[in-house]
Design a protein around this motif. Structure first.
Motif, short mmCIF file in Angstrom:
data_model
loop_
_atom_site.label_atom_id
_atom_site.label_comp_id
_atom_site.label_asym_id
_atom_site.label_seq_id
_atom_site.Cartn_x
_atom_site.Cartn_y
_atom_site.Cartn_z
N ASP A 39 -1.62 -0.98 -8.50
CA ASP A 39 -2.78 -1.59 -9.15
C ASP A 39 -3.86 -1.78 -8.08
O ASP A 39 -3.75 -2.66 -7.22
N LEU A 40 -4.88 -0.96 -8.12
CA LEU A 40 -5.95 -0.99 -7.11
C LEU A 40 -7.18 -1.68 -7.70
O LEU A 40 -7.61 -1.36 -8.80
N GLN A 41 -7.75 -2.59 -6.93
CA GLN A 41 -8.92 -3.32 -7.39
C GLN A 41 -9.94 -3.40 -6.26
O GLN A 41 -9.62 -3.25 -5.09
N GLY A 42 -11.17 -3.67 -6.67
CA GLY A 42 -12.24 -3.79 -5.68
C GLY A 42 -12.47 -2.48 -4.96
O GLY A 42 -12.75 -1.46 -5.58
N SER A 43 -12.30 -2.50 -3.65
CA SER A 43 -12.61 -1.33 -2.83
C SER A 43 -11.40 -0.53 -2.40
O SER A 43 -11.53 0.40 -1.60
N VAL A 120 0.39 -10.16 0.83
CA VAL A 120 0.25 -11.33 -0.03
C VAL A 120 1.26 -11.31 -1.17
O VAL A 120 1.59 -10.25 -1.71
N ILE A 121 1.78 -12.48 -1.48
CA ILE A 121 2.61 -12.71 -2.67
C ILE A 121 1.81 -13.65 -3.56
O ILE A 121 1.50 -14.78 -3.15
N GLY A 256 1.66 -7.39 -2.68
CA GLY A 256 0.67 -6.38 -2.35
C GLY A 256 -0.10 -6.70 -1.09
O GLY A 256 0.36 -7.46 -0.22
N PHE A 257 -1.31 -6.14 -1.01
CA PHE A 257 -2.16 -6.28 0.18
C PHE A 257 -3.57 -6.65 -0.25
O PHE A 257 -4.03 -6.28 -1.34
#
Length: 696
Positions: A39-43, A120-121, A256-257
């Motif tokens: 799941d990719l968000q933003g940049s 991050v969790i 994720g990151f």
């Protein structure tokens, strides 16, 4: 009806079982692809070569955040007794300056992260309420520290942010519901079973590194380790934090990151692995994508030519042709036009007083031909005082470097040229010889012997991982060489020479990689036993001493201060002045002082050196850099004493009392009013040293 009631009664008990069936217990990615399902968000974006890039702009528009989450949540606790599960993770990453490759086809051209990367969790994958830059894309300041955040993050921070209590601009931290780290440490790793010397790493060096994260629910222990690839997981953790995550994590969480998106650094995830209740699968280094940086692609625009004079000549010639009305007359005028153009191209300023300097005066014509017309292909570098071109003198076949500077011929030019010529008589193996000068309208040209290996700063800040930076043995010899050259200028030559611009870009390397101090364009002379009379601030920000910034008086002590900044720069691989997240100047000497106070001074060594440095030499150079950078000129050592320290003839004091002489610094601050940007420099240094008043 009975069935509906039974189903309704059973749903609260069945829902956890249903969720458990759609969640995963582990994942492993040795590189990524568009079909990875993240799941990719933003940049965030998956690059074609299998790299997860954090911070890529979209059509040139920089967004304030960048997130990439594994699509399925993980069950973090036992739903029967609410106890937290253990978990482990590992990932490979690389952070490098975003100007590493500006070519139009570069994969990395628009990939930028300003504060670093966080693992991050989180309770969900939506961070639509985050609008602030410089917060890892996780929290706005008004939500920082709230228990309702339910966030666990491991930050790889490359920006010093005083607001969040950062220890420096290169650290690893464990954050719980906050952007302030519960515990943090300078980036590095241990190679043995016990806590001994930390081997420092520069997070933003572009090198590929690996992070290991382990939470043991029985011990309530969260451990974080870091090491360069392909080093194994260190036996001793970099960070260890005792915390009960049952008060933080919800039943189901996403992994994720995250990062902010800016314009200074590029952040890449090369592979990752995560597992509940066990060790994560090892990453296969042979399958990980590589971040291949290239040399910066500069696009120099050739300066616009000055057609006015040639055009004027052409107009005159054309008018004459019309006036005379004869083709034959035009043929006669052509040689005259060519001669006029030739004389204009090579015209110089020559005055009667320059006759005595004849042997040291170069003709502009010779320098023009030597540099192939000062074309860009001959350009060696550009600085605040002019451009430097490589040249080959036609008669002697000697290679030279020609520095072209602007000047006002009405202000002290005779005295300046006299000093330039005098300095042409300097002879020392660690000084670049100044051969002579030339004057042209609006320009002063200084001619030096050519150094084939360029300036030291290009070796210190070489960001191509395929090209190793200068090793410690070479750096230490260069430091001793520059010290020897300054000692010659201050005490051994017939007059005292104040260089006034000691810095890494003015230290050049000859064919044998000997360090030579060059660029005497700002240097001034005076007799031994007589004070200098310079009354203007000259030099480079970060190397200028407090008293020079206030009084404009250059002395041997101001050169020593610049030398102190220089040797810290060489040892640490960092520029003397950086900028924090607030746009405020941050001094390298402040960071070294802070780590000296914590007995971690060697952590400031350039991480690209690895373990290839002599510990005692490294400590000597760092402490000597601090001593030479003392705000009070009377407490700085002379270059004679500096040479004795470096050569081992005089032992360096374990705890130099002069460096803790707060009274002299207070007097400096009270008696003189600092001005401009250099007041920031003085205050910053004074504050740091005052914090050491307890002594170490």
């Amino acid at each position: 009806m009975m069935f509906s009631k039974s189903l309704a009664f059973a749903i609260p008990f069945l829902l956890p079982l249903v969720l458990a069936t759609i969640t995963d217990e582990e994942f492993v990615f040795n590189g990524f692809s568009d079909s990875s399902g993240w799941d990719l968000q933003g940049s965030a974006v998956m690059l074609k070569n299998g790299i997860l890039s954090l911070g890529t702009t979209n059509a040139g528009i920089v967004q304030p955040k960048s997130h990439a989450f594994y699509p399925s949540p993980f069950q973090m606790r036992n739903l029967t007794d609410s106890s937290i599960f253990s978990f482990s993770a590992t990932f490979a990453f690389s952070i490098l300056p975003s100007d590493c490759d500006e070519s139009p086809n570069s994969l990395y051209r628009y990939s930028n992260t300003d504060d670093g990367i966080t693992f991050v969790i989180a309770p969900n994958t939506s961070f639509t309420n985050v609008t602030s830059y410089g917060s890892f894309g996780l929290l706005d300041p008004n939500n920082n520290g709230k228990l309702s955040n339910h966030l666990v993050s491991i930050e790889l921070d490359i920006r010093y942010n005083r607001e969040f209590g950062d220890i420096d601009d290169n650290h690893v931290g464990i954050n719980i519901n906050s952007l302030n780290s519960s515990v943090s440490s300078p980036a590095g790793y241990y190679t043995d079973d016990t806590v001994s010397d930390l081997h420092p790493l520069r997070l933003s060096s572009g090198k590929e590194m690996q992070v290991w994260i382990d939470y043991d629910q029985r011990l309530m222990q969260l451990n974080v380790s870091l090491a360069p690839i392909p080093e194994p997981k260190p036996k001793h953790s970099l960070l260890s934090h005792t915390i009960d995550l049952s008060q933080v994590l919800l039943d189901y969480m996403y992994v994720g990151f995250s990062s902010s998106s800016w314009d200074s650094y590029s952040g890449f995830i090369l592979g990752c692995s995560f597992k509940m209740n066990g060790e994560p699968a090892s990453l296969d280094y042979s399958k990980l994508p590589r971040v291949n940086t290239t040399q910066p692609v500069t696009s120099r625009c050739r300066p616009a030519s000055q057609p006015i004079n040639v055009l004027s000549i052409s107009i005159i010639a054309f008018s004459t042709f019309v006036f005379l009305g004869s083709a034959g007359t035009l043929i006669l005028l052509v040689p005259i036009i060519l001669v006029v153009r030739r004389c204009y191209r090579y015209r110089e300023i020559r005055e009667d007083w320059e006759l005595e300097f004849g042997p040291h005066r170069f003709s502009y014509k010779d320098l023009f031909h030597a540099t192939d017309g000062f074309k860009d292909k001959q350009l060696l570098g550009t600085g605040g005082f002019g451009k430097v071109y490589k040249g080959l003198l036609q008669l002697s076949k000697q290679e030279v470097a020609v520095k072209v500077m602007s000047h006002d011929s009405k202000q002290g030019m005779k005295e300046f040229v006299a000093e330039v010529v005098s300095m042409g008589r300097l002879r020392h193996r660690n000084l670049v010889q100044l051969l002579g000068y030339c004057r042209r309208k609006g320009e002063l040209l200084l001619v030096y012997e050519y150094m084939p290996n360029g300036s030291l700063d290009k070796h210190l800040y070489n960001l191509d991982p395929e090209k190793p930076s200068s090793g410690w043995a070479l750096r230490f010899e260069i430091i001793k060489g520059v010290a020897s050259g300054l000692f010659y200028l201050h005490e051994e030559w017939e007059q005292v020479v104040i260089h006034r611009d000691v810095k890494a870009s003015n230290v050049l390397l000859d064919g044998e990689m000997n360090g030579r101090l060059g660029d005497f364009g700002l240097a001034r002379l005076h007799d031994h036993g007589v004070e200098a009379h310079t009354t203007c601030v000259a030099g480079t920000r970060g190397y200028i001493s407090p008293e020079l910034a206030r009084l404009g008086k250059a002395t041997k002590a101001t050169d020593v201060f610049a030398f102190g900044s220089f040797i810290l720069e060489v040892a640490c691989g960092r520029r003397p002045v950086g900028v924090n997240s607030h746009g405020e100047p941050q001094l390298l000497v402040d960071f070294v002082l802070k780590f000296w106070q914590r007995d971690l001074i060697v952590c400031m060594m350039d991480p690209r050196l690895g373990e290839e440095y002599v510990m005692e030499e490294a400590k000597l150079v760092l402490k000597l850099g601090l001593l030479c950078s003392h705000p009070s000129p009377v407490n700085r050592p002379s270059m004679r004493l500096v040479m004795q320290y470096l050569c081992g003839d005089t032992p360096f004091p374990e705890m130099p009392d002069a460096y803790l002489n707060i009274r002299s610094m207070s007097e400096l601050h009270d008696n003189e009013i600092a001005s401009g940007e250099y007041d920031l420099q003085y205050t910053s240094v004074q504050t740091s040293i005052s914090s050491l008043s307890g002594g170490r």
